[in-house]
Structure formats: structure tokens, C-alpha cells
Design a protein around this motif. Sequence first.
Motif, short mmCIF file in Angstrom:
data_model
loop_
_atom_site.label_atom_id
_atom_site.label_comp_id
_atom_site.label_asym_id
_atom_site.label_seq_id
_atom_site.Cartn_x
_atom_site.Cartn_y
_atom_site.Cartn_z
N VAL A 71 0.83 -1.20 0.00
CA VAL A 71 0.00 0.00 0.00
C VAL A 71 0.86 1.25 0.00
CG1 VAL A 71 -1.75 1.30 1.27
CG2 VAL A 71 -1.90 -1.19 1.15
N SER A 72 1.85 1.31 0.89
CA SER A 72 2.63 2.54 1.04
C SER A 72 3.53 2.82 -0.15
CB SER A 72 3.48 2.47 2.32
OG SER A 72 4.41 1.41 2.25
N SER A 73 3.85 1.79 -0.94
CA SER A 73 4.72 1.99 -2.10
C SER A 73 3.97 2.49 -3.33
CB SER A 73 5.46 0.70 -2.44
OG SER A 73 4.55 -0.34 -2.79
N GLN A 74 2.63 2.55 -3.25
CA GLN A 74 1.86 3.05 -4.39
C GLN A 74 2.10 4.56 -4.56
OE1 GLN A 74 0.99 -0.38 -5.48
NE2 GLN A 74 -0.27 1.12 -6.52
N PRO A 75 2.12 5.04 -5.79
CA PRO A 75 2.32 6.48 -6.01
C PRO A 75 1.13 7.29 -5.52
CG PRO A 75 1.76 5.39 -8.07
CD PRO A 75 1.94 4.30 -7.06
N TRP A 76 1.37 8.54 -5.16
CA TRP A 76 0.28 9.41 -4.74
C TRP A 76 0.28 10.68 -5.59
CZ3 TRP A 76 1.30 14.34 -3.00
CH2 TRP A 76 2.61 14.62 -2.60
N ASP A 317 -4.60 -7.81 -4.96
CA ASP A 317 -4.72 -6.47 -5.55
C ASP A 317 -5.95 -5.75 -5.00
OD1 ASP A 317 -2.44 -6.79 -7.00
OD2 ASP A 317 -3.44 -7.38 -8.85
N LEU A 318 -7.04 -6.50 -4.79
CA LEU A 318 -8.24 -5.88 -4.24
C LEU A 318 -7.99 -5.37 -2.83
CD1 LEU A 318 -11.00 -8.37 -5.45
CD2 LEU A 318 -10.56 -6.08 -6.30
N MET A 319 -7.25 -6.13 -2.02
CA MET A 319 -6.93 -5.69 -0.67
C MET A 319 -6.02 -4.47 -0.69
SD MET A 319 -6.52 -8.92 1.93
CE MET A 319 -6.16 -7.76 3.25
N THR A 320 -5.06 -4.46 -1.61
CA THR A 320 -4.18 -3.30 -1.74
C THR A 320 -4.97 -2.08 -2.16
OG1 THR A 320 -2.33 -4.75 -2.35
CG2 THR A 320 -2.10 -2.40 -2.86
N ALA A 321 -5.88 -2.25 -3.12
CA ALA A 321 -6.72 -1.13 -3.55
C ALA A 321 -7.59 -0.63 -2.40
CB ALA A 321 -7.58 -1.56 -4.73
N ALA A 322 -8.12 -1.56 -1.59
CA ALA A 322 -8.93 -1.16 -0.44
C ALA A 322 -8.09 -0.35 0.55
CB ALA A 322 -9.53 -2.38 0.24
N GLY A 323 -6.84 -0.77 0.74
CA GLY A 323 -5.95 -0.02 1.62
C GLY A 323 -5.67 1.38 1.10
N CYS A 324 -5.49 1.51 -0.22
CA CYS A 324 -5.27 2.82 -0.82
C CYS A 324 -6.49 3.73 -0.62
CB CYS A 324 -4.96 2.68 -2.32
SG CYS A 324 -3.37 1.91 -2.68
N ARG A 325 -7.67 3.18 -0.80
CA ARG A 325 -8.89 3.97 -0.58
C ARG A 325 -9.02 4.38 0.88
NH1 ARG A 325 -11.00 -0.05 -3.98
NH2 ARG A 325 -11.96 -1.11 -2.19
N PHE A 326 -8.63 3.48 1.79
CA PHE A 326 -8.70 3.79 3.22
C PHE A 326 -7.79 4.96 3.57
CE2 PHE A 326 -7.02 3.16 7.53
CZ PHE A 326 -8.20 3.18 8.26
N VAL A 327 -6.55 4.93 3.08
CA VAL A 327 -5.61 6.02 3.36
C VAL A 327 -6.10 7.32 2.72
CG1 VAL A 327 -3.26 6.85 2.96
CG2 VAL A 327 -3.64 4.47 3.62
N SER A 328 -6.52 7.25 1.47
CA SER A 328 -6.98 8.45 0.77
C SER A 328 -8.18 9.07 1.51
CB SER A 328 -7.37 8.12 -0.67
OG SER A 328 -6.26 7.64 -1.40
#
Length: 510
Positions: A71-76, A317-328
Motif C-alpha cells: 500500500v505505502s509503495s503506491q504512487p500518490w 490487488d483488491l486488498m491493496t486497492a482497499a488499503g489505498c482507498r482507506f488512506v486516501s
Amino acid sequence: MTPDSTITENLALRWKQQRVNVLPGVTARGLASLLDGFDRGMLKTTALAWDEMIERDETLSVCVPKYIDQVSSQPWDVLIGEEVPDELQAEAERHQAALKHFYSNLGYEDALDRNFESDIEMVIRRTIQARFYRYSAQRIIWQPSAEGMTAIIRYCNLALFDNTTGKLQWAGVEGTTPGQAITDPENWLIAASDRCLMKALSICYIFKRLPLQDALNFCQRFGIPAVHGETQAQPGSKEWDRFVDALKSFANDLTIATTLGDKFNILDNKASNGEQVFGWIIESMKRAMVTIALGSDLKTMSRENGAGASLQGDDGDLMTAAGCRFVSGTFNRQLDKRIIADQFGVGVKPLAFFKLIPPQNQDVKMEMEVDDHVTSLGVKLSVEDVAERFNRTHDESQVVTPPAKPATPPAVPASPLATAANEAAATLQRLENSERDTFASATLRDARPLIEALLPLNAAQGADATRNALHALAANAEDLEARVIDQDASTQALEVIVATEFLRALAGES
């Protein structure tokens, strides 16, 4: 927006002096009490136990940080909303610039380890940690400047909090219950999740640790086989004592001495294979830990079912995407609004927003081809929509208008002979492509018996299973060879390809 930050100052010394490791005393019954206490709001002991589990367990220490890394390595980026009208675009760009400055200059530190400093990536890591602990709390130390507002985010371990009233309260190093109410929520970044994965992971940890301890005790007890010695010496004689000493040199605990015949017998302990007794439980708990934390199995643990690996990867990937949405979402609600209110006035709605870009599962090449096709039919695509769909920032000031294409001279009609030649060449090319695909499929069909025979070897785990699979493969080698040779699908496909090349030669092509 500059609060008194003394609540999180000078904690490290007292924390180091009073901290204890609660994990050695955690049993199955003790874990149940910890989880019940966590649900009642007494967070300290449970949070400390979870910290130690993740630090010390060989499976949790890999899979939990792996998910957080994903999650944290995804670009923002900071994007402008699609619904922003044209007359507010200039204002939206100013909001975007203010938020970019804030996040780009964000600092991080740990309230209990002041040696550690980082940036926004660590803030994201601590925020996504709430997916495992249900909550994550970080103190915001605002830092206004002439260039704009930014901050230092100071992480506070969940063990410093109490939740007995249904609202996180400051319990401090002493773990006071109930704690001190947080009266300045604008100075805190509190992430709360509907998930608490460490509950299930800690249960798996206990169910793995108990049989692992039993297996170690079992190996210590039965790792060396028992020895039965028979001698003609009489008990109590010097010969008897020397014989018993010789037995003890083989095994101190599991020795038996009897009369009648001088010989040693190695007693095979049929239950000495601890892996059969305990291994399946330990392995099952490892798999459960990885699946819970990552939403998918590790590749090294999925050899026996390679067909399911891609589906499991999609779940990850779905869990990672859910984590990205949670942080955002957490940043949008608790940081974006405060920055815009400070810079542009209380009550001003943010026209731009922080977004942690989730993994892109769509076929980008296909998306671009579809866009090109609909554009050629006269459909006008929104530049902002395309930019957001591909996670790009659109800056109208940097748009370069492509030069106009020179007028294309009118085409000269081709002669009937040339047209016929082109059609023939196109037909042969299509035939060649079709037959190439047919040959590849036929070759795979011919090799199917070999592929099916190799599947058990590929799925084998452990030396015994691999050896048995190899023996089975060797025993059926002759029959397997005959079955592969008897297949002739690829031969028939090759004959068609040869015929195609013959037609090509008649057409005058090289």
C-alpha cells in the motif's frame, strides 16, 4: 493551527523504563482474555502483544509488513475533482498547489523512538496499520511558513490509548483507564477501520505456537531412538555395569538393559516423525496467516495449485486497492479539509484531493485502443476524465498543440493487376497467421500427456513426495513416450503450413 504538543513530549524515557514483554505469558486462554479486553476498550496489553507477535513470528514478520509495503509503495498525487466547474478551475489549481506543498514536505517521527524520522511514506504506513489494529493515532505538529502549511506527524503507539468510552482517549505510559479525553481533535490524525486483522492473526499465532512447542519437546524426547541391550552378565556385576555404561553412551534416557545374549537392539519409534503429528497444523496456520494478511497465498506456498495463483493475486490487488482507498479517505477527511480551511478560509470546500493511486488492473493498451477508436468516430473525450482514469495530472498551461498535418495528395487508383496481387498477398498472410496459431495449439495438444504426467512432480512437496513422483514418472516413461509419439495433430498442422508456403512460392513471394 499551532497546538501545544507537550502531550507527546518526553515519552521515550518513561516508556523504556516501564515497558514489559507480555507475550511469554500469552496462552490460548490468556489470548481470549486479551481480545475480550480489547473489545472493552483496554487496548494497552493487547496492542503490546500484537507488536511482539509481528516482530518475532517468522510468518507475521513477513506478511504483515508486505501488505503495508504494497500500500505505502503506491504512487500518490493531488487531483482536481471532475465536478469542479470551469469558473472554479483557477481556484481548484490553487487548492491543488497548497495540498501538494503540504504532502511533499510532510515529516514523520515516532513519539517513542525519537531516533527515527521519515516522510509521507511512513505516515501512510502508520495509517494503514489501522487495518490490523483497528485504530492508528498520530499527533499533528503544524508548521506554517511563508510557502504554505505543512506538518510533522508524530506516531503514537496504540498502547498509549484507552477506548473504554467508545472514543480514543490518551492513557499515556501508565495506561490510565479511563484516559484523558482528546480535546483538540484538529491536532490528531486518527484512522479507524472496520477491520481488525490482528484478532484472527493472533489466534493463528497461538494455534501455531502451541504445536510448535510440542514438536520441539517431542523431538527432544524422541529424536534419538531407544536402545535395548542384551547381555549374559548378571545384574550388579562389573560386567553388567560396564554394559550399562556402554548403553548410556548411545542414549542417556531411552536405554534398556536385559540379560540373555550380548547384543544391542535399536528400537524404532513409530511415532518419531513429528512432522506427521504436528507439521500439518503448523503449515495450516502459516497459510492462514498469509491469506488473512495479504488476501492471497505466497507464491512459494501455492505450488500444488498453480491454476489458482492468478485468482489469489487478484484478491491481493483488491486488498491493496482497499488499503489505498482507506488512506486516501482518511487524509481527505482529516488533512485536506484542515489545510484548505487554514489557507483559504473556514468552511471552504476543497476543490482538490489527495489520492493514493491503487494498482491498475485494467488493460491500458486496450483502453487506449478503445479511446482511439471512439475518437475516430467523432466522440470527444474529456481531457480531465482521461487524465484521472490513467492517474495523470492535466496542466492546461503545458498543453502543446500538435502541428497541422500536411494535406494528403489524392490517391492514384491502383491497377486491377496490382489490386489482385495485394488481395492475394493479404489472403496468404491471414492464412499464414491462422496456421501458425493452429500449429501452436496442435503442439500443445500433442504434449498434453507429458504435461499431465509432470503435474504430480510439480505439486510435490518434501523429499518423499518428490521421490515418489519421480518413480511414478520413470515407471510410465515408455508408455508416455508412445502416447506422445502417437499424437499427430502437430504433423497435420505442419503439412498445412508447408502447403501454404508452396502457394506463396507460386504467387512469386520469397
